[in-house]
Write an enzyme that holds these catalytic residues in place. Structure first.
Site, PDB file in Angstrom:
ATOM      1  N   GLY A 127      80.830  50.881  77.264  1.00 34.82           N
ATOM      2  CA  GLY A 127      82.744  51.290  77.451  1.00 34.82           C
ATOM      3  C   GLY A 127      82.721  50.751  78.753  1.00 34.82           C
ATOM      4  O   GLY A 127      82.887  50.754  80.153  1.00 34.82           O
ATOM      5  N   TYR A 128      82.958  48.843  78.571  1.00 32.40           N
ATOM      6  CA  TYR A 128      83.673  48.090  79.748  1.00 32.40           C
ATOM      7  C   TYR A 128      85.597  47.541  79.913  1.00 32.40           C
ATOM      8  O   TYR A 128      86.390  48.198  80.861  1.00 32.40           O
ATOM      9  CB  TYR A 128      83.269  46.855  79.431  1.00 32.40           C
ATOM     10  N   GLU A 244      74.997  38.962  76.790  1.00 34.33           N
ATOM     11  CA  GLU A 244      75.713  39.389  75.898  1.00 34.33           C
ATOM     12  C   GLU A 244      75.784  37.969  75.366  1.00 34.33           C
ATOM     13  O   GLU A 244      75.653  37.518  74.242  1.00 34.33           O
ATOM     14  CB  GLU A 244      76.651  39.748  76.246  1.00 34.33           C
TER      15      GLU A 244
END
Ligand SMILES: Cc1cc2nc3c(=O)[nH]c(=O)nc-3n(C[C@H](O)[C@H](O)[C@H](O)COP(=O)(O)OP(=O)(O)OC[C@H]3O[C@@H](n4cnc5c(N)ncnc54)[C@H](O)[C@@H]3O)c2cc1C
Ligand SMILES: Cc1cc2nc3c(=O)[nH]c(=O)nc-3n(C[C@H](O)[C@H](O)[C@H](O)COP(=O)(O)OP(=O)(O)OC[C@H]3O[C@@H](n4cnc5c(N)ncnc54)[C@H](O)[C@@H]3O)c2cc1C
Ligand SMILES: Cc1cc2nc3c(=O)[nH]c(=O)nc-3n(C[C@H](O)[C@H](O)[C@H](O)COP(=O)(O)OP(=O)(O)OC[C@H]3O[C@@H](n4cnc5c(N)ncnc54)[C@H](O)[C@@H]3O)c2cc1C
Lengths: 398, 380, 398
Positions: A127-128, A244
């Site tokens: 949840g960015y 990432e």
């Protein structure tokens, strides 16, 4: 310097291959090679098998329950699994929040969360992003206000991949509205079953449902779910983004993509022969093949630096840029290989596992949807433009 | 030499613009795409009323004496609205072939009602193995008394679900991929022996797979001459390509306009993202690409009725190469500049992107037409 | 809408062709055809012939001594000159300073300068760029201070094309150092023979001498050489740049270039066959030809708009961008066609017209120098990045 494999590494590769052949369901494997979408179960059954073997969190150090592999083992593991048609490991638990927890979390948090991640019993989502905070992540507005031993969270996350499958979400929230972003964001773990969490699907170009809006309406989150210190979440966020970017190059999957593309070209008819007899087309495959090789060598160079104890620098951003362009190009060439038969749209086959017969050849139905869908790779995880800005600033000093 | 529109052509453009504005808002289009038929009969009736179904046919064929420029004008506006009505298969392909090769009787029976909006067509040329080779046809038509019997398969036949007549390209002589020995048949869509599998395409049009099992037709079903259909089909497809190029140009205008608007309003880092020079330059490249697409479409529209078949073919292929290139550039750039919003179903950009992508795949993609153009140029 | 020429246009085309055939000196034609470098006298002989016919300033309106061609006639004239291997008309007088003088100059200035431009008896060059002012032209610093009925000019100009052949130079100079950059600039005509002017060659990547630095050391210029008002030279400058961009697309030359490329590809052999029979190379030429056609029709659309009373807007910047890229691509493919024999460097043959034997085919030694040299087209006349900046601002409103 040596590109050849040592005998113990050969044995390791064989072991991984045998494991994949024993544990990967043929149906899942087929979806990989035909480019169809996986169901939640496809992912879970496979990841849990890896988890049982102790391989799911394969990038983790031994201390936290990882296998403690060297760089070559990791490389082989990823490549063999890709060749065998395994789905990619969903990164949100093992590659994202897991390392954040073992790096910044308390011992209690490690004990509480890491086992579920290693075994894939718990699935996570990220949840960015928010409607107003995409490339400009620091602009996020979701508020967490401390009330006793809880935070009350209000706001909206968007583009949340697989939130509809997620048990937990890790969120960046604003805990101090007045300070600079770097001093006011916190990293919070939220159980998706908490009252006030609502998930709404976003439908993609190809008709797929992968991403969601997540609304947070007076969600009560215990303070022990805070990772790191309050208002120091930006550090975790940046740490995670760098992680990432490394995995996102997807070189093994691209290698597989090139070989699938060659197979398709061999089977597609053209002028009484096959597309593989068309030098203009095979030259395009050769071109993308070489791009994949160049990217692979760049990644190996980064891994080798890491093996010598160095940290991956901002130049990993270029891996993401090239990796996403290459994935897109492969999808584009695959669609071109299919030609006119890329036009029929068969959502049932793509998403619902219906057993209708394909219109045209078996590989045709996913070709165009996949091309459309892969446009996302140069947008998510920091868009290509943002990655170039990072390289320009951090590497070139511009 | 004069490249400006006449007053009548300007009026046509205005009318087409108005139609798209009134009937093809993005939400409306979504509704139309979701209907079973995939297009609206009332819109088709309006086309007939406005004279669009007959505008590019000669007066002696019952049309209004226009030509490729009129088709270009309307198709470009259709592209802006992603119009779903089957204008291309019915009017440009079907009508075009009947006008160029049909007998007087066929024109009376088919073309006249088509112009009135009462008949629709589909062209069945592709087969599983054909790829982009128009002559790679194996569906067989064999003599059966005075008439013919058709057996075989046809694929991705646009508008087959709605067509009253299927125009079938069949092999009556010669070997596989030989241009000679092909014949066109006009077959009643409901004829015994035809089975259909209908489906939507990626860009929300409708098409079918057709199987012909000993479908009997009379001698009067032959369109043009027996064994001599190849130039007719090639000419019709080239004209369809030019019309598609015009549609693609409209799509590019629309997707560029949407993207420009988006980057002027979407804010990140406290400014509209259109303030970032990479996006500015990319937007300029989109603009230039659309300009080139428009130029090549105009060139092809002006040359597609040339006396020399090589000039016609080169014009169509040259334009298709440009459209493939420009369409891909504008489409991919628009998606990228929209960020996450670009890959959702929600905004129009992804729908324009899909249409542009499918246009490239229709009747031969960029690479195919580059090869064709190159070979034609070499032979000349 | 109609592509065909009217009978009058057809007749005009025949006249132009007959004129060129009768008046273009054979040795000049030969040099152009074979891609050799021209000297000052080559240009002058051809331009003076055109001048006598009244066609040198073919873009000028009748009232200033131009032929008042329609856009279609302009198109025909340019194309036939290129097809017949006439050298490009040097733009500095005819397309640059001439229009500035008849638009902004006084009656005396028109009477004094225009005839010599029309007849090509005076060679002009352009003094805009300075070492510190390239893309950012408005930052220029060459100073002109009024002293009685003269300006005293001090400073230096650079990238001065063919300044070593020039009789006169038109310059942008700063007459007011205190106001905003755009507001303190004036447009001044300077006789190159005035004491205090020094011209120093700049050697290009291909070894050629076509540009210069020009130094001004207390150069006395009469005030009547000021065009327009003092401090309003920026208006002239911008007017001229817009004119420059239209012609710079060089479509007729590119069409000729593609034909020359085809000739070379027919002459070069590969695997016992002409190179042009190599499918992949033939397709590269085809692609280029399509690009040229697209550019030509874009230009025709602009001309047609102008014929109906429209003015060319900032979108002509797009013509410059694509035109320059295409010119570069032609030289790149030509060099590719020549292959290994592009490597020998023969400056004598190239620059001094010595009659040494070429190494390889006669066109080979030109290929690489042209490729290197033509990189200039995306830089001069406002670089392509600057052109994109202009479109972005003026057309797209970004
Ligand atoms: C399929 C998909 C899955 C996703 N999954 C997740 C997820 O699970 N969790 C999550 O938190 N997020 C997720 N995201 C969100 C993703 O990280 C954002 O989409 C991304 O950061 C871009 O933000 P945006 O979409 O708001 O685009 P914007 O930031 O609005 O960007 C629009 C365009 O402007 C450009 N741009 C922006 N700023 C600049 C600049 N300074 N210079 C030059 N160009 C600039 C961008 O590159 C882009 O081309 C996902 C996105 C997609 C598409
Ligand atoms: C070094 C290099 C690597 C490339 N790698 C890929 C790849 O991995 N995947 C892929 O799809 N295409 C790649 N391309 C581009 C590829 O060759 C085609 O140009 C591409 O398929 C786009 O075709 P198009 O018709 O859409 O665009 P064109 O009309 O050819 O225009 C492409 C435009 O997109 C931009 N662009 C595209 N790719 C790149 C890139 N890698 N770096 C910078 N700008 C770029 C450029 O500004 C260029 O002007 C690469 C090009 C280069 C020069
Ligand atoms: C062969 C040749 C002949 C010439 N003839 C003449 C002549 O006769 N008379 C004359 O006056 N001038 C002449 N010029 C000069 C020419 O106009 C300049 O070279 C040009 O304006 C670029 O300036 P610069 O070389 O100083 O490059 P710079 O301005 O230093 O530019 C360097 C790079 O930065 C880029 N850049 C600069 N600003 C921006 C920006 N805002 N955004 C993005 N990118 C930017 C440029 O595009 C370029 O790629 C000639 C140049 C050449 C090469």
């Amino acid at each position: 310097m040596d590109l050849a494999l040592k005998p113990e590494h050969k044995a390791f590769a064989d072991e991984v291959r045998a494991f994949a052949r024993d544990n990967l369901s043929p149906a899942t494997r087929e979806k990989t090679f035909s480019g169809k979408h996986y169901s939640r179960d496809d992912h879970m059954v496979w990841q849990q098998a890896l988890g049982k073997k102790g391989w799911l969190a394969y990038t983790w150090p031994k201390k936290y329950g990882g296998p403690g592999w060297d760089v070559t083992q990791r490389f082989l593991f990823e490549n063999v699994l890709a060749e065998e048609g395994a789905p990619r490991i969903l990164p949100f638990g093992p590659k994202m929040v897991g390392p954040v927890i073992y790096t910044f979390g308390t011992d209690e948090q490690k004990e509480r969360f890491l086992p579920g991640i290693r075994s894939s019993e718990v699935s996570w989502c990220q949840g960015y992003s928010e409607p107003g905070a995409g490339s400009d992540l620091a602009n996020l507005r979701t508020r967490a206000v401390r009330e006793g031993d809880h935070y009350i969270v209000n706001g909206q996350k968007t583009w949340t991949s697989f939130a509809h499958w997620g048990d937990w979400i890790f969120c960046l929230v604003r805990t101090n509205p007045d300070a600079k972003p770097q001093e006011s964001i916190s990293f919070l773990l939220i159980d998706m079953k908490t009252p006030g969490v609502t998930v709404r699907p976003i439908i993609m170009t190809d008709g797929a449902h992968h991403v969601n809006d997540v609304f947070l309406d007076n969600v009560k989150v215990p303070v022990e779910n805070l990772i790191g210190k309050e208002n120091e979440g930006w550090t975790c966020a940046k740490f995670l983004l760098a992680n990432e970017r490394l995995g996102i190059a997807e070189v093994p999957a691209s290698k597989r993509g090139v070989s699938v593309l060659r197979q398709i070209a061999r089977s597609e008819p053209q002028d009484g022969r096959t597309l593989a007899d068309d030098p203009a087309f095979t030259a395009q495959i050769a071109d993308i093949d070489l791009q994949v090789q160049a990217l692979e060598m760049s990644e190996l160079r980064v891994l080798s630096t890491m093996a010598q104890g160095g940290a991956p620098g901002p130049e990993v951003s270029t891996l993401k840029v090239r990796g996403s362009e290459i994935q897109q190009r492969i999808a584009e060439l695959t669609m071109e290989a299919v030609g006119e038969y890329a036009q029929p749209y068969q959502p049932g086959m793509l998403f619902q596992d219906t057993n209708e017969t394909p219109i045209g050849p078996d590989h045709a139905p996913p070709a165009a949807p996949r091309y459309f869908n892969m446009r996302k790779t140069s947008i998510y995880g920091g868009s290509t433009e943002i990655q170039k800005n990072i390289v320009s600033k951090m590497v070139l000093g511009l | 030499m004069d490249l400006s529109l006449s007053d009548e052509q300007k009026q046509l453009k205005d009318a087409a613009e108005r139609f798209v504005r009134d009937k093809y808002t993005f939400e409306n289009r979504r509704k139309i795409a979701a209907t079973e038929r995939g297009w609206l009969p009332e819109n088709w009736a309006q086309f007939a009323e406005l004279g669009w179904l007959g505008m590019s046919f000669s007066e002696e064929d019952g049309g209004y004496g226009g030509g490729p420029i009129e088709t270009m004008i309307v198709m470009e506006e259709f592209g802006k609205g992603l119009v779903l009505e089957p204008f291309l298969p019915t009017v440009v392909l079907g009508g075009g072939m009947i006008a160029s090769a049909g007998s007087k009787a066929q024109k009376e029976a088919l073309l006249a009602p088509m112009i009135e909006g009462k008949k629709q067509f589909a062209l069945a040329w592709l087969e599983r193995q054909s790829r982009y080779n128009l002559a790679d046809v194996s569906l067989k038509a064999t003599k059966e008394g005075a008439g013919w019997s058709l057996s075989g398969h046809k694929g991705v036949v646009y508008n087959a679900p709605s067509a009253d007549h299927i125009i079938v390209l069949a092999r009556t002589a010669g070997s596989a991929r030989e241009p000679k020995g092909l014949t066109l048949f006009i077959v009643d869509a409901k004829a015994k022996g035809i089975s259909r599998r209908d489906y939507p395409t990626q860009d929300a049009l409708r098409a079918s797979e057709l199987t012909f099992d000993k479908v009997s037709v009379g001698a009067d079903a032959v369109l043009g001459k027996v064994d001599e259909a190849f130039p007719v089909v090639e000419g019709a497809v080239d004209r369809a390509i030019v019309a598609l190029c015009a549609e693609a140009t409209g799509c590019m205008d629309a997707i560029n306009a949407a993207t420009l608007e988006y980057i002027k309003t979407r804010k990140q880092f406290g400014v509209p993202i259109g303030k970032f020079q990479v996006l500015q330059h990319r937007m300029v490249d989109c603009f230039t690409n659309a300009q080139e697409a428009r130029s090549m479409t105009l060139m092809a529209s002006l040359k597609i009725d040339d006396k020399d078949p090589t000039v016609r073919a080169k014009a169509a292929s040259g334009a298709k190469v440009q459209i493939g290139k420009s369409g891909k550039f504008c489409g991919q750039s628009a998606v990228q500049m929209h960020g996450g919003m670009g890959v959702t179903d929600e905004l129009s950009v992804s729908h324009y992107f899909k249409r542009l992508t499918m246009i490239d795949l229709m009747f031969g993609n960029q690479q195919h037409h580059l090869t064709r153009y190159s070979n034609l140029a070499m032979a000349a | 809408m109609d592509l065909a020429f009217t009978p009058e246009e057809q007749k005009f085309a025949d006249d132009v062709r007959a004129f060129v055939r009768a008046n273009l000196p054979a040795d000049v034609r030969d040099k152009v055809k074979n891609g050799k470098h021209l000297i000052r006298d080559d240009y002058m002989r051809w331009q003076q012939a055109l001048g006598k016919k009244g066609w040198l300033v073919y873009t000028w309106p009748k009232k200033h001594g131009g032929p008042g061609f329609t856009p279609a006639q302009r198109y025909i004239f340019e194309n036939i000159c290129a097809e017949e291997y006439a050298p490009g008309i040097i733009p500095f007088g005819t397309k640059m300073v001439g229009p500035v003088i008849y638009t902004f100059g006084s009656e005396e200035q028109k009477a004094k300068y225009l005839p010599a431009i029309r007849e090509s008896t005076v060679w002009w060059c352009q003094g805009y760029s300075e070492p510190g002012s390239g893309s950012d032209l408005a930052s220029l610093r060459t100073k002109a201070e009024k002293n009685g009925d003269h300006y005293i000019v001090n400073g230096s100009k650079t990238w001065n094309t063919m300044g070593h052949w020039a009789d006169w130079i038109f310059c942008l100079v700063r007459t007011d150092p205190k106001s905003k950059p755009q507001e303190g600039i004036s447009f001044l005509l300077i006789d190159m023979k005035t004491p205090g002017i020094t011209v120093k060659p700049i050697i290009m990547a291909d070894g050629g001498h076509e540009v210069n630095e020009v130094f001004f050391d207390n150069v006395k210029v009469p005030v009547e050489n000021l065009v327009g008002k003092e401090n309003e030279g920026w208006t002239c400058a911008k007017f001229l740049l817009a004119n420059e961009r239209l012609g710079i697309a060089a479509v007729p030359q590119s069409k000729r270039g593609v034909e020359a490329l085809k000739d070379i590809a027919r002459a070069e052999r590969e695997d016992g066959k002409p190179l042009i029979e190599n499918q992949s190379f033939a397709e590269k030429i085809a692609d280029l030809e399509i690009q040229v056609t697209a550019l030509e029709f874009t230009e025709l659309r602009v001309l047609s708009q102008m014929a109906h009373g429209g003015q060319p807007g900032p979108e002509v910047s797009g013509l410059k961008i694509r035109g320059s890229e295409i010119q570069q691509r032609i030289t790149e493919l030509t060099m590719e066609a020549v292959g290994e024999y592009a490597a020998p460097y023969l400056p004598g043959l190239l620059w001094q017209g010595t009659n040494e034997e070429p190494v390889g085919p006669s066109y080979a030694h030109l290929a690489a120098p042209r490729y290197f040299n033509t990189r200039k087209t995306t830089i001069y006349g406002g670089s392509n990045e600057i052109q994109k900046g202009i479109i972005s601002k003026m057309v797209l409103g970004l």
